[in-house]
Write a protein that holds these residues in place. Sequence first.
Motif, short mmCIF file in Angstrom:
data_model
loop_
_atom_site.label_atom_id
_atom_site.label_comp_id
_atom_site.label_asym_id
_atom_site.label_seq_id
_atom_site.Cartn_x
_atom_site.Cartn_y
_atom_site.Cartn_z
N ALA A 1 0.83 -1.20 0.00
CA ALA A 1 0.00 0.00 0.00
C ALA A 1 0.86 1.24 0.00
CB ALA A 1 -0.92 0.00 1.22
N GLY A 2 0.43 2.24 -0.78
CA GLY A 2 1.16 3.50 -0.79
C GLY A 2 1.06 4.19 -2.13
N THR A 3 2.13 4.85 -2.53
CA THR A 3 2.24 5.72 -3.69
C THR A 3 1.31 6.93 -3.53
OG1 THR A 3 0.55 4.76 -5.15
CG2 THR A 3 2.71 3.70 -5.12
N THR A 4 1.51 7.91 -4.38
CA THR A 4 0.71 9.13 -4.34
C THR A 4 0.36 9.54 -5.76
OG1 THR A 4 1.64 9.95 -2.27
CG2 THR A 4 0.72 11.59 -3.77
N GLU A 5 -0.91 9.84 -5.98
CA GLU A 5 -1.35 10.34 -7.28
C GLU A 5 -2.26 11.54 -7.04
OE1 GLU A 5 -3.04 8.39 -11.33
OE2 GLU A 5 -4.26 8.04 -9.54
N PHE A 6 -2.03 12.58 -7.82
CA PHE A 6 -2.88 13.77 -7.75
C PHE A 6 -3.72 13.84 -9.02
CE2 PHE A 6 0.78 14.94 -5.03
CZ PHE A 6 0.07 15.12 -3.85
N ALA A 7 -5.02 13.76 -8.81
CA ALA A 7 -5.99 13.73 -9.91
C ALA A 7 -7.35 14.08 -9.31
CB ALA A 7 -6.02 12.35 -10.57
N PRO A 8 -8.36 14.39 -10.14
CA PRO A 8 -9.68 14.68 -9.60
C PRO A 8 -10.21 13.53 -8.76
CG PRO A 8 -9.55 15.33 -11.91
CD PRO A 8 -8.29 14.57 -11.61
N LEU A 9 -10.99 13.86 -7.72
CA LEU A 9 -11.50 12.86 -6.79
C LEU A 9 -12.23 11.72 -7.48
CD1 LEU A 9 -12.91 14.94 -3.79
CD2 LEU A 9 -10.92 13.46 -3.78
N ASP A 10 -12.99 12.05 -8.52
CA ASP A 10 -13.87 11.05 -9.13
C ASP A 10 -13.29 10.43 -10.39
OD1 ASP A 10 -13.98 13.34 -10.63
OD2 ASP A 10 -16.17 13.46 -10.71
N SER A 11 -12.00 10.64 -10.69
CA SER A 11 -11.42 10.06 -11.91
C SER A 11 -11.05 8.60 -11.69
CB SER A 11 -10.18 10.87 -12.34
OG SER A 11 -9.23 10.92 -11.29
N ALA A 12 -10.90 7.89 -12.80
CA ALA A 12 -10.65 6.44 -12.74
C ALA A 12 -9.25 6.15 -12.20
CB ALA A 12 -10.81 5.85 -14.14
N PRO A 13 -9.07 4.99 -11.57
CA PRO A 13 -7.74 4.60 -11.09
C PRO A 13 -6.75 4.42 -12.23
CG PRO A 13 -9.46 3.25 -10.08
CD PRO A 13 -10.10 4.01 -11.20
N SER A 14 -5.47 4.48 -11.89
CA SER A 14 -4.38 4.26 -12.84
C SER A 14 -3.78 2.88 -12.62
CB SER A 14 -3.30 5.32 -12.67
OG SER A 14 -3.81 6.62 -12.83
N GLN A 15 -3.10 2.38 -13.65
CA GLN A 15 -2.46 1.08 -13.53
C GLN A 15 -1.01 1.19 -13.06
OE1 GLN A 15 -3.92 -1.90 -13.73
NE2 GLN A 15 -1.95 -2.84 -13.14
N MET A 16 -0.33 2.32 -13.37
CA MET A 16 1.09 2.43 -13.05
C MET A 16 1.39 2.27 -11.56
SD MET A 16 2.48 5.33 -15.74
CE MET A 16 4.10 5.34 -14.96
N PRO A 17 0.62 2.88 -10.65
CA PRO A 17 0.91 2.67 -9.22
C PRO A 17 0.82 1.20 -8.81
CG PRO A 17 -0.52 4.56 -9.51
CD PRO A 17 -0.47 3.87 -10.83
N ILE A 18 -0.13 0.47 -9.36
CA ILE A 18 -0.27 -0.95 -9.05
C ILE A 18 0.96 -1.71 -9.52
CG2 ILE A 18 -1.61 -3.04 -9.49
CD1 ILE A 18 -3.00 -1.04 -7.63
N ASN A 19 1.45 -1.38 -10.70
CA ASN A 19 2.64 -2.05 -11.22
C ASN A 19 3.86 -1.78 -10.33
OD1 ASN A 19 1.09 -2.92 -13.38
ND2 ASN A 19 1.78 -1.29 -14.76
N LEU A 20 3.96 -0.55 -9.81
CA LEU A 20 5.08 -0.22 -8.92
C LEU A 20 4.97 -1.00 -7.61
CD1 LEU A 20 7.58 1.46 -8.19
CD2 LEU A 20 6.02 3.24 -7.35
N LEU A 21 3.77 -1.13 -7.08
CA LEU A 21 3.58 -1.89 -5.85
C LEU A 21 4.01 -3.34 -6.04
CD1 LEU A 21 0.05 -0.54 -4.80
CD2 LEU A 21 2.21 0.00 -3.69
N ARG A 22 3.59 -3.94 -7.14
CA ARG A 22 3.94 -5.33 -7.41
C ARG A 22 5.45 -5.49 -7.60
NH1 ARG A 22 1.30 -5.70 -11.61
NH2 ARG A 22 -0.70 -6.46 -10.79
#
Length: 411
Positions: free
Chosen positions: A306-327
């Motif tokens: 768990a972690g990483t930080t992304e700045f985007a509108p509250l209601d926008s769709a999730p990104s895949q890049m943070p998940i790849n970094l976690l894995r």
Amino acid sequence: MTKTALIIGAGFTGVCIGEQLRRDGVAVTLIDRVPVGDPAQASFGNAGLLARAAIIPAAEPSVFAQLPKLLFSRNSPLRLRWSYLPRFAPWGLGFLRNASAARVTKIATSIDMLTHDTVDQHIQLAKGTGAEKYITSGTLTYLYRTRADYENSTFANELKASLGCIPDKLDLADLQAADPAIGDAYHFGARYGANGSISNPAAYLQALFAHFQKHGGQFVQQSVTAINGNEVILRNGDTLRGDNIILAAGAWSKSLTAGMGHKVPLQGERGYHLLLKSPNLTPTTPYLVTDAKLALSPMEMGLRCAGTTEFAPLDSAPSQMPINLLRKTAQEVFPNLTWNGEETWMGNRPSTIDSLPMLGRAKSNPNVIFAFGSQHLGLTIAPKLAQFTTQIVRNQTPNADISALTVDRFD
């Protein structure tokens, strides 16, 4: 006559405040747009840490040298959607203005006041409820690529030590002796005591909430559109009234404060988790991986990254890049790690530009108490915020210096 309180937001902060007030004889109603423990709540997917040692804000002096890599590297734990930049820039600049040594020292001192007894606070709140079985006290180990990476963080290390956070220093042999599953990617660890963890954050929250309801606490599942005097206006048109209205709606608090005339620089800071199910190994302690800015937490459901930080509108769709970094990071720390199935999640942390929560009565409406903005430490500090909020409801002076948390400091 029994006092009444309406609490907007039923995540960890709201539920802990509600249960503390209920025990104090207040008739409490929690209000949330989703069920308690729902994945739509930021409380659902956190790292499960009672992070006494996490007292240095993300904006600290070294962040300026790190900015180019953080903003432009594909492996960065920070992601900014560039279309969001015009809306994000005022908050981002204010955040960086709080990264001076003098400001960070003051901020860390206030965070320490909130975190230093987190495990005891949770044990006390959960005692006698179904939630206490989820609490574990122990250590939290920060992992560094090299010993030099740790030693180069001189300012942060010395500030932590001055506030009582002094680690055991572990070389690679020490790390692997304590946890043979650790590979060779991270050669140094700083292990802090007096920390803790929650083995299932959503179940822990739901158990506290079940105890709250069993003993008379009320819950209304509705969105709140406005606060007017001592009234809360719901989206369905209903109105609820309370002697005190406590705003604990996390990242969604900003619109309600704006309607009251307050300028709160609150940003939804999107965090992700990857849950690895049925892993072939279980870490002996939670880890914080410093360069990737994520936690590896053993839980009853599996290994949560768990972690990483992304700045985007509250209601926008999730990104895949943070998940790849976690894995990727989990596999670097534990090179022999295997698992059977994954779950992913994204939620919005409520972060102010000075990394401190807003706590106290609103100047525009003394019926309203702000209790939001806990950034990465919502679970860690929720019982302490509940204690202070209860004292504010009683019109007592909190038994600690909370002047840095004043609700009008940005107006």
